[in-house]
Design an enzyme around this catalytic site. Structure first.
Site, mmCIF file in Angstrom:
data_model
loop_
_atom_site.group_PDB
_atom_site.id
_atom_site.type_symbol
_atom_site.label_atom_id
_atom_site.label_comp_id
_atom_site.label_asym_id
_atom_site.label_seq_id
_atom_site.Cartn_x
_atom_site.Cartn_y
_atom_site.Cartn_z
ATOM 1 N N GLY A 100 0.986 -1.097 0.070
ATOM 2 C CA GLY A 100 0.022 0.041 0.055
ATOM 3 C C GLY A 100 0.797 1.226 -0.137
ATOM 4 C CB SER A 101 0.634 4.576 -1.771
ATOM 5 O OG SER A 101 1.044 4.109 -2.877
ATOM 6 C CG ASP A 138 0.812 -6.199 1.119
ATOM 7 O OD1 ASP A 138 -0.222 -5.578 0.312
ATOM 8 O OD2 ASP A 138 1.718 -5.313 1.719
ATOM 9 C CE LYS A 196 5.032 -2.800 3.951
ATOM 10 N NZ LYS A 196 4.996 -2.574 2.661
ATOM 11 C CG HIS A 247 -1.307 -0.181 7.648
ATOM 12 N ND1 HIS A 247 -0.582 -1.514 7.904
ATOM 13 C CD2 HIS A 247 -0.954 -0.029 6.161
ATOM 14 C CE1 HIS A 247 -0.093 -1.834 6.868
ATOM 15 N NE2 HIS A 247 -0.373 -0.955 5.823
ATOM 16 C CG HIS A 276 3.781 2.235 4.246
ATOM 17 N ND1 HIS A 276 3.025 2.525 5.489
ATOM 18 C CD2 HIS A 276 2.861 1.200 3.939
ATOM 19 C CE1 HIS A 276 2.009 1.745 5.605
ATOM 20 N NE2 HIS A 276 1.606 1.055 4.547
#
Lengths: 331, 331
Positions: B53-54, B109, B104, B215, B56
């Site tokens: 995911g963006s 993911d 990760k 998150h 990070h």
């Protein structure tokens, strides 16, 4: 106040201890912690010294190293360092070719660097940066404020110093880069100085401070939050309207998109894209870009845009090797 | 929601456009914007691909370049990229030596990278990172979460890939570095996902979330704000209590002090000093340190500590040249 801190009194000292421990290959702490200097001294060149209040990291200690500064003097948060600190730094890193002070235009900083120049027993010159187009005169400034453009001055003059430039030529180069460089900032939130314990200013949930200073000084106006595109357009208009009359702006520029500390990378690159598009629309190509939190205001959310009109000679100095904690490129 | 943004739908696309424009010497955007790849492909080595995911940033696109990743797949904010994105990246950068996915440990993911490996017509292997000691199982994870230690895995495996390592040896190396690496985080504030528009969680003015995920997932406990020293001590105790039984921890370690996005540099270096002192007290020397916002949670204020137990071989891979947007050193 939510911060990683043990006590207000030890805040800066402990942070500097961490900084110099982690970057021991690049920097070391000067006597009594008054300044940060290169780990490996270079005495056969003009020494570049900068400094100012802390809270703007990585400016200035993060720019000490080969290709940029020889030393940096950190004051307490948002407080000028003392003349003694600056004079001690000059004595530690200055050689026969002299010392060039690079000073952001704030009254306290200018006065103290002037006193340091008098205290120091050797040749000195001073470049004052005043790249912020937002306002004339401000809370702690007569004239314009010196902000993120200072990084570009320090990088380009640092490269020229490394190449053997004289004190006189480096002073002239620094003044020239400053004349070619304009910035403007906007804040979405305030920041909290540890010694104060409460936010420097307050903004409504739908407000932003257009033209904010790097200590939270008032800008041009407090307005409703706008789109990233509209913000970039307004800032770029202010910057270019000011830069164009100098005649310095050609077809290429360095674009610095600077975060004030609390704005994440995704937003900074989005603003970079908006700024790049604005410049392209006006016929200016981004020859080099730098995007990140380089001249911060503690945890303030916000961004500043800086445009520096360059020619091939200045670009070549920008591209020259630099090895500091915060900027690192080239061999 | 105070962000530099035009619309939720264009947020990621515009940010990636800025990122690839500014760093055009290092990266370019893959077909349709599905991934970020090296500007100069290297087909005679194992290709390293990561993603997630963006939100990070700079992880992962900021680590694409010589010495680290070959490509990175950004999902929407805090949302896994799709198998199609990953398979497209593999097709674009994978060569005869194969593709190593670095993932990760989040359920989405892992599932999507597994599907991508099935879609891709070539040899693949996968390293799953799960360095977060805070909790077992979490909102989006079975087992431990993969957090900032992923940077260390990507750097070390990236160096070995550059030196010609085989897919099998790089998979083994990645697993080894992951086993030697432990992290824990703490949040002082929440963050706001653009598509949600409101903070992910709320914390009282005197509270912190100890063991928070990247998150904003819950950690071990919500407790009163403590001194930086006490926070570092608690986190380092959790990390070392977990790392010591592996037998991997010798006299030297890499220390990564990672900001979550909204914590300024002064505080990160102060935490670095506290962490360094804690390690020293327990007989572990910081062989190399990295301090900055590398694995972020948008604008969350907070920090994570990562300790990676190293030997001379791993240190030499850590020191090997790297040229990416976010990490840059060596020739």
């Amino acid at each position: 106040m939510k911060k990683f801190i043990n006590s207000v009194d030890s805040f800066l000292t402990e942070s500097l201890a961490g900084f110099t421990a982690i970057h021991g290959d690049v920097v070391k702490l000067g006597d009594g912690g008054a300044f940060v200097r290169r780990a490996t001294p270079a005495r056969d060149k003009v020494a570049l010294i900068s400094g100012g209040g802390s809270g703007h990291e990585p400016l200035h200690a993060g720019f000490v190293g080969v290709g940029m500064l020889d030393a940096a003097c950190p004051g307490q948060v948002f407080t000028s360092p003392t003349p003694d600190q600056m004079a001690a730094a000059a004595s530690a890193v200055g050689g026969p070719k002299g010392v060039l002070f690079i000073v952001k235009n704030y009254s306290g900083d200018r006065m103290n660097f002037e006193m340091a120049a008098e205290l120091y027993d050797g040749p000195t010159a001073t470049v004052v940066t005043d790249d912020d187009v937002a306002v004339e005169n401000s809370t702690w400034t007569t004239g314009r404020r010196g902000v993120a453009g200072t990084v570009i001055v320090e990088k380009i003059v640092g490269a020229a110093a490394e190449q053997g430039g004289s004190l006189e030529s480096l002073k002239a180069l620094g003044d020239e880069v400053n004349r070619r460089t304009r910035s403007m900032g906007v804040a979405l939130t305030s920041c909290t100085v540890p010694a104060a314990g409460t936010p420097t200013f307050t903004l409504g949930e739908d407000e932003m401070e257009m033209g904010v200073g790097i200590h939270g000084e008032p800008g041009r106006k407090r307005v409703k939050l706008a789109s990233a595109k509209a913000i970039a357009e307004e800032m770029m208009t202010a910057i270019l309207d000011d830069l164009k009359p100098t005649g310095a702006l050609g077809e290429e520029a360095i674009l610095l998109v600077n975060g004030f500390g609390g704005t994440p990378s995704l937003e900074l690159y989005l603003m970079a894209e908006m700024a790049r598009a604005e410049l392209a629309r006006r016929g200016v190509k981004v020859a080099r870009g730098l995007v990140g939190s380089y001249v911060t205001s503690l945890e303030m959310a916000g961004v500043s845009l800086t445009v520096s009109a360059v020619d091939d000679r200045l670009l070549s100095l920008w591209d020259a090797p630099v090895h500091t904690a915060a900027l690192n490129w080239g061999r």
